[in-house]
Motif scaffolding. Structure first.
Motif, PDB file in Angstrom:
ATOM      1  N   MET A 204       0.922  -1.107   0.104  1.00  0.00           N
ATOM      2  CA  MET A 204       0.000   0.132  -0.151  1.00  0.00           C
ATOM      3  C   MET A 204       0.869   1.133  -0.155  1.00  0.00           C
ATOM      4  N   HIS A 205       0.697   2.022  -1.126  1.00  0.00           N
ATOM      5  CA  HIS A 205       1.478   3.430  -1.078  1.00  0.00           C
ATOM      6  C   HIS A 205       1.061   4.420  -0.308  1.00  0.00           C
ATOM      7  N   THR A 206       1.991   5.284   0.339  1.00  0.00           N
ATOM      8  CA  THR A 206       1.572   6.550   1.083  1.00  0.00           C
ATOM      9  C   THR A 206       0.880   7.407  -0.206  1.00  0.00           C
ATOM     10  N   PRO A 207      -0.375   7.975   0.348  1.00  0.00           N
ATOM     11  CA  PRO A 207      -1.000   8.978  -0.542  1.00  0.00           C
ATOM     12  C   PRO A 207      -0.005  10.087  -1.091  1.00  0.00           C
ATOM     13  N   ALA A 208       0.045  10.719  -1.979  1.00  0.00           N
ATOM     14  CA  ALA A 208       1.011  11.795  -2.383  1.00  0.00           C
ATOM     15  C   ALA A 208       0.131  12.873  -3.247  1.00  0.00           C
ATOM     16  N   ALA A 209       0.545  13.938  -3.103  1.00  0.00           N
ATOM     17  CA  ALA A 209      -0.033  15.367  -4.054  1.00  0.00           C
ATOM     18  C   ALA A 209       1.061  16.038  -4.709  1.00  0.00           C
ATOM     19  N   LEU A 210       0.920  16.101  -5.759  1.00  0.00           N
ATOM     20  CA  LEU A 210       1.717  17.374  -6.761  1.00  0.00           C
ATOM     21  C   LEU A 210       1.159  18.579  -6.534  1.00  0.00           C
ATOM     22  N   VAL A 211       1.827  19.615  -5.889  1.00  0.00           N
ATOM     23  CA  VAL A 211       1.169  21.055  -5.715  1.00  0.00           C
ATOM     24  C   VAL A 211       2.412  21.849  -6.472  1.00  0.00           C
TER      25      VAL A 211
ATOM     26  N   GLN B 182       7.007  13.250   6.484  1.00  0.00           N
ATOM     27  CA  GLN B 182       6.751  12.960   5.124  1.00  0.00           C
ATOM     28  C   GLN B 182       7.504  12.979   3.950  1.00  0.00           C
ATOM     29  N   ALA B 183       7.545  12.417   3.107  1.00  0.00           N
ATOM     30  CA  ALA B 183       8.471  12.505   1.841  1.00  0.00           C
ATOM     31  C   ALA B 183       8.319  13.680   1.035  1.00  0.00           C
ATOM     32  N   CYS B 184       9.393  14.311   0.554  1.00  0.00           N
ATOM     33  CA  CYS B 184       9.154  15.463  -0.193  1.00  0.00           C
ATOM     34  C   CYS B 184      10.107  15.523  -1.341  1.00  0.00           C
ATOM     35  N   GLU B 185       9.968  15.629  -2.623  1.00  0.00           N
ATOM     36  CA  GLU B 185      10.692  15.868  -3.509  1.00  0.00           C
ATOM     37  C   GLU B 185      10.204  17.326  -4.412  1.00  0.00           C
ATOM     38  N   ILE B 186      11.569  17.919  -4.527  1.00  0.00           N
ATOM     39  CA  ILE B 186      11.337  19.131  -5.372  1.00  0.00           C
ATOM     40  C   ILE B 186      11.478  18.893  -6.917  1.00  0.00           C
TER      41      ILE B 186
ATOM     42  N   TYR C 142      -0.030  13.190   3.544  1.00  0.00           N
ATOM     43  CA  TYR C 142       0.526  13.017   1.923  1.00  0.00           C
ATOM     44  C   TYR C 142       2.110  13.242   2.078  1.00  0.00           C
ATOM     45  N   ASP C 143       2.713  12.615   1.054  1.00  0.00           N
ATOM     46  CA  ASP C 143       3.959  12.822   0.531  1.00  0.00           C
ATOM     47  C   ASP C 143       3.601  13.980  -0.299  1.00  0.00           C
ATOM     48  N   ILE C 144       4.678  14.785  -0.554  1.00  0.00           N
ATOM     49  CA  ILE C 144       4.601  15.905  -1.517  1.00  0.00           C
ATOM     50  C   ILE C 144       5.497  16.056  -2.749  1.00  0.00           C
ATOM     51  N   ALA C 145       4.968  16.172  -3.810  1.00  0.00           N
ATOM     52  CA  ALA C 145       5.796  16.521  -5.157  1.00  0.00           C
ATOM     53  C   ALA C 145       5.534  17.905  -5.295  1.00  0.00           C
ATOM     54  N   LEU C 146       6.858  18.438  -4.868  1.00  0.00           N
ATOM     55  CA  LEU C 146       6.796  20.053  -4.716  1.00  0.00           C
ATOM     56  C   LEU C 146       7.290  20.767  -5.788  1.00  0.00           C
ATOM     57  N   HIS C 147       6.241  21.236  -6.837  1.00  0.00           N
ATOM     58  CA  HIS C 147       6.599  21.922  -8.230  1.00  0.00           C
ATOM     59  C   HIS C 147       7.408  23.249  -7.812  1.00  0.00           C
TER      60      HIS C 147
END
Length: 248
Positions: A1-8, A53-57, A28-33
């Motif tokens: 089961m993957h952690t839910p994530a959002a692209l912002v 939470q995980a976060c990738e720029i 939520y893990d965050i894909a940070l645009h």
């Protein structure tokens, strides 16, 4: 089961930052645009990671870079991707009489074409999910001093409703139209107070009000195609001229 994530999109500054941090609080893990605000993005990412939470720029210039790659990278790094927040915005005020093609192209590309195409690519990448478009309560008006900006945001509101029909039931797509919450830095306190006078609730909004709206849209699975005005009732203040308010 993957952690839910959002692209912002635009997640390093202003409202985008508040949405990204609030989503992290919600698990939520965050894909940070980010486009040009790399330093601010590093600060936001650090705070999100400290929340556990995980976060990738994810850098992307909406005027030149491939939008499909942005979504593909977010999905690759976060397989649980199921939320897209279109918060990035371009704003350059001018009436129609002073508007040129470059202003139209920039503001429509960032404020309408990008959210539309990101929504398309998001729909291709995920089985189920949600899109929330950050609009502006000015779409209730015809304020020509902001011609290109406001027309692009009005179109975004219509795109929100249109996409909600097209991508149902897999995706729920809604919008938030903020009022006086984070005025531009050049706005004076006198100007802000004057704006507050025109708000039925007689108060300035806070980013927390918009976060509450986002949480509502995320949690209520019977809502789609709606633009939620979070503006103290300002956009309802269209009484118009009539005999009882005629100054005599």
């Amino acid at each position: 089961m993957h952690t839910p994530a959002a692209l912002v999109t635009g997640g390093a500054t202003r409202l985008g930052r508040h949405f990204a941090e609030a989503l992290a609080e919600k698990g939520y893990d965050i894909a940070l645009h980010v486009n040009s605000s790399r330093g601010e993005a590093e600060e936001v990412a650090k705070g999100i990671r400290q929340k556990g939470q995980a976060c990738e720029i994810l850098p992307c210039n909406f005027l030149s870079d491939a939008l499909e790659e942005l979504v593909a990278t977010a999905k690759q790094r976060f397989p649980g991707l199921n939320v897209l927040i279109n918060s990035a915005s371009a704003y350059e005020p001018a009436p129609i009489a002073s508007t040129n093609m470059a202003m139209l192209e920039t503001q429509f590309r960032v404020n309408l074409f990008t959210p539309l195409l990101l929504t398309r690519h998001f729909a291709e990448a995920v089985e189920n999910g949600q899109v929330i478009n950050i609009i502006d309560n000015k779409v209730a008006y015809h304020q020509y001093p902001y011609a290109a900006y406001l027309l692009s945001k009005k179109s975004l509101a219509d795109m929100t409703r249109m996409a909600a029909l097209e991508f149902s039931p897999r995706l729920r797509i809604n919008g938030i139209a903020p009022g006086v919450v984070l005025p531009a830095s050049q706005r004076t306190s006198d100007y802000i107070q004057w704006r507050i006078e025109g708000i039925p609730l007689k108060q300035q909004g806070d980013p927390s009000h918009l976060v509450q709206a986002m949480y509502y849209l995320l949690d209520n699975n019977f809502v789609t195609g709606q633009v939620l005005f979070v503006d103290g009732g300002e956009s309802n203040n269209l009484e118009g001229q009539h005999s009882e308010n005629y100054p005599v």
